[in-house]
Design a protein around this motif. Structure first.
Motif, mmCIF file in Angstrom:
data_model
loop_
_atom_site.group_PDB
_atom_site.id
_atom_site.type_symbol
_atom_site.label_atom_id
_atom_site.label_comp_id
_atom_site.label_asym_id
_atom_site.label_seq_id
_atom_site.Cartn_x
_atom_site.Cartn_y
_atom_site.Cartn_z
ATOM 1 N N LEU A 206 1.228 -1.332 -0.124
ATOM 2 C CA LEU A 206 -0.158 -0.122 -0.033
ATOM 3 C C LEU A 206 1.181 1.169 0.138
ATOM 4 N N ALA A 207 1.813 0.769 1.017
ATOM 5 C CA ALA A 207 3.185 2.857 0.761
ATOM 6 C C ALA A 207 3.612 2.437 -0.787
ATOM 7 N N GLU A 208 4.420 1.678 -1.425
ATOM 8 C CA GLU A 208 4.576 1.537 -2.412
ATOM 9 C C GLU A 208 3.796 1.953 -3.342
ATOM 10 N N GLN A 209 2.798 2.518 -3.128
ATOM 11 C CA GLN A 209 1.739 1.906 -4.397
ATOM 12 C C GLN A 209 1.211 3.819 -4.192
ATOM 13 N N SER A 210 1.172 4.012 -3.260
ATOM 14 C CA SER A 210 0.547 5.204 -3.038
ATOM 15 C C SER A 210 1.597 6.670 -3.097
ATOM 16 N N ARG A 211 0.640 7.649 -3.765
ATOM 17 C CA ARG A 211 1.596 9.040 -3.630
ATOM 18 C C ARG A 211 2.091 9.485 -2.973
ATOM 19 N N PRO A 212 3.181 10.546 -2.497
ATOM 20 C CA PRO A 212 3.836 11.194 -1.132
ATOM 21 C C PRO A 212 2.663 12.028 -0.738
ATOM 22 N N THR A 213 1.837 12.581 -1.462
ATOM 23 C CA THR A 213 0.514 13.313 -0.389
ATOM 24 C C THR A 213 -0.103 12.655 0.215
ATOM 25 N N ASP A 214 -0.660 11.226 -0.163
ATOM 26 C CA ASP A 214 -1.851 10.091 0.445
ATOM 27 C C ASP A 214 -1.219 10.009 1.953
ATOM 28 N N LEU A 215 -2.336 9.978 2.673
ATOM 29 C CA LEU A 215 -2.037 9.251 3.607
ATOM 30 C C LEU A 215 -2.864 8.204 3.709
ATOM 31 N N LEU A 216 -1.761 7.384 4.259
ATOM 32 C CA LEU A 216 -2.167 5.709 4.615
ATOM 33 C C LEU A 216 -1.744 5.347 6.662
ATOM 34 N N GLY A 217 -2.851 4.692 6.628
ATOM 35 C CA GLY A 217 -2.423 4.508 8.281
ATOM 36 C C GLY A 217 -3.079 3.152 8.375
ATOM 37 N N ARG A 218 -2.840 1.787 9.680
ATOM 38 C CA ARG A 218 -3.611 1.146 9.714
ATOM 39 C C ARG A 218 -4.702 1.710 10.941
ATOM 40 N N ILE A 219 -5.857 1.488 10.735
ATOM 41 C CA ILE A 219 -6.796 1.841 11.975
ATOM 42 C C ILE A 219 -7.663 0.638 12.662
ATOM 43 N N GLY A 220 -7.292 -0.435 11.732
ATOM 44 C CA GLY A 220 -8.057 -1.222 13.147
ATOM 45 C C GLY A 220 -7.226 -2.706 12.898
ATOM 46 N N GLY A 221 -7.714 -4.104 13.539
ATOM 47 C CA GLY A 221 -6.620 -5.147 13.626
ATOM 48 C C GLY A 221 -6.193 -5.280 11.971
ATOM 49 N N ASP A 222 -6.857 -5.638 10.537
ATOM 50 C CA ASP A 222 -6.485 -6.242 9.372
ATOM 51 C C ASP A 222 -7.299 -4.907 8.424
ATOM 52 N N GLU A 223 -7.635 -3.814 8.760
ATOM 53 C CA GLU A 223 -7.963 -2.730 8.047
ATOM 54 C C GLU A 223 -6.768 -1.341 7.860
ATOM 55 N N PHE A 224 -6.697 -0.726 6.895
ATOM 56 C CA PHE A 224 -6.564 -0.055 6.098
ATOM 57 C C PHE A 224 -6.843 1.379 5.792
ATOM 58 N N CYS A 225 -6.855 2.550 6.154
ATOM 59 C CA CYS A 225 -7.078 4.007 5.296
ATOM 60 C C CYS A 225 -6.017 4.360 4.699
ATOM 61 N N ILE A 226 -6.390 4.696 2.938
ATOM 62 C CA ILE A 226 -5.864 5.327 2.972
ATOM 63 C C ILE A 226 -7.021 7.123 2.187
ATOM 64 N N ILE A 227 -5.963 7.562 2.459
ATOM 65 C CA ILE A 227 -7.334 9.353 2.148
ATOM 66 C C ILE A 227 -5.692 9.816 1.045
ATOM 67 N N PHE A 228 -6.503 9.551 -0.828
ATOM 68 C CA PHE A 228 -6.088 10.528 -1.329
ATOM 69 C C PHE A 228 -6.514 12.216 -1.523
ATOM 70 N N LEU A 229 -5.011 12.455 -1.773
ATOM 71 C CA LEU A 229 -5.996 13.845 -1.562
ATOM 72 C C LEU A 229 -5.470 14.695 -2.663
#
Length: 309
Positions: A206-229
């Motif tokens: 997820l980090a490799e395929q995201s842009r530098p401006t995107d916000l990536l975080g793990r918000i739960g056990g197996d759940e991630f969130c990406i905020i594509f600005l």
């Protein structure tokens, strides 16, 4: 002398002088001690000497006048020198106050080789250590220990900060909730250690395929969130497809002997007045729909209607 005795500070004299109503200034109290301890005995000695020596009245007045001028000059010089000698104490107090109130601190100069110099360097060292420790604690509080990316607290705090700015900085923004499919099955079949490895692998992809401006975080056990600005849902969907392809390329399913895939719910955010929790809830409903439709897919939820301005 024991360690406890060595650390004991004798504040008896200081405490006694602190109870004196005037002068209140520590600087002026030191000057008063200097004056009483040196000038008074000098003046008394000279007056007694003149009293005992047979001089004319004019000569005595001349000697007393010379003594008065010398005392005034000495007092002024003492004031200037003592104030300069106490400048490090004032600098320490000023900088520690700024550090306490504003988190700002100017390094104290490395001059001298006495107790005050040691004190200034000790203060520098303590402030540096406190600052570094606080930074490390803040980093730990905002980072997910397992996968090494931002946690829910960091992600939502950073997103709220950005989305509260001018809409030109983020509009439109697409929020993606990503869930690892059948994660319980992976843990039950391969063990929790393998489950942790899979989470790390997914996080890296997820980090490799995201842009530098995107916000990536793990918000739960197996759940991630990406905020594509400044990104529409279709563009974000293409990015998720690249992440899904990267999972296939790495051969995670073959490596661990269980299916490894992700489902995703996407939704756009256009209205600055919309609560972030509402946007996340809409993305979560889209994620649930993707899971219900067979997993390993992306579902896009329509954005909320923009409020009238």
């Amino acid at each position: 002398m024991t360690g406890a005795q060595a650390r004991t500070i004798n504040l008896g004299i200081y405490s006694a002088f602190s109870r004196i109503p005037w002068p209140k200034s520590y600087f002026m109290k030191i000057l008063a001690v200097c004056f009483v301890g040196t000038h008074i005995p000098l003046i008394v000695t000279v007056i007694l000497g003149l009293w005992l020596v047979d001089l004319s009245g004019g000569a005595k007045l001349a000697v007393l006048g010379l003594l008065l001028v010398g005392t005034i000059i000495g007092t002024v010089a003492t004031i200037v020198i003592v104030r300069g000698m106490l400048a490090p104490v004032a600098a320490i107090d000023r900088n520690l106050t700024r550090f306490r109130d504003c988190d700002e601190f100017d390094e104290l100069p490395q001059v001298g080789n006495d107790e005050l110099s040691d004190l200034m360097q000790t203060v520098n060292t303590v402030v540096r250590r406190v600052t570094q420790t606080r930074k490390e604690l803040e980093a730990l509080s905002f980072q997910d220990d397992l996968v090494g990316i931002g946690n829910r607290r960091w992600l939502l705090g950073r997103a709220s900060e950005i989305l509260s700015r001018s809409e030109q900085n983020w509009r439109p923004t697409t929020i993606a909730l990503i869930d690892l499919d059948a994660f319980k099955h992976i843990n039950d079949t391969c063990g929790h250690n393998v489950g942790d490895e899979v989470l790390k692998e997914i996080s890296d992809i997820l980090a490799e395929q995201s842009r530098p401006t995107d916000l990536l975080g793990r918000i739960g056990g197996d759940e991630f969130c990406i905020i594509f600005l400044k990104c529409r849902a279709q563009e974000a969907e293409a990015a998720i497809d690249r992440m899904r392809a990267a999972i296939e390329t790495r051969g995670l399913s073959t490596r661990y002997g269980v299916p490894v895939s992700i489902s995703c719910g996407l939704t756009e955010r256009h209205d600055s007045k919309e609560d972030l929790d509402e946007t996340l809830a809409r993305a979560d409903r889209a994620l649930y729909a993707a899971k219900a439709a067979g997993r390993n897919r992306t579902q896009i939820a329509p954005p909320a209607a923009t409020s009238a301005t």
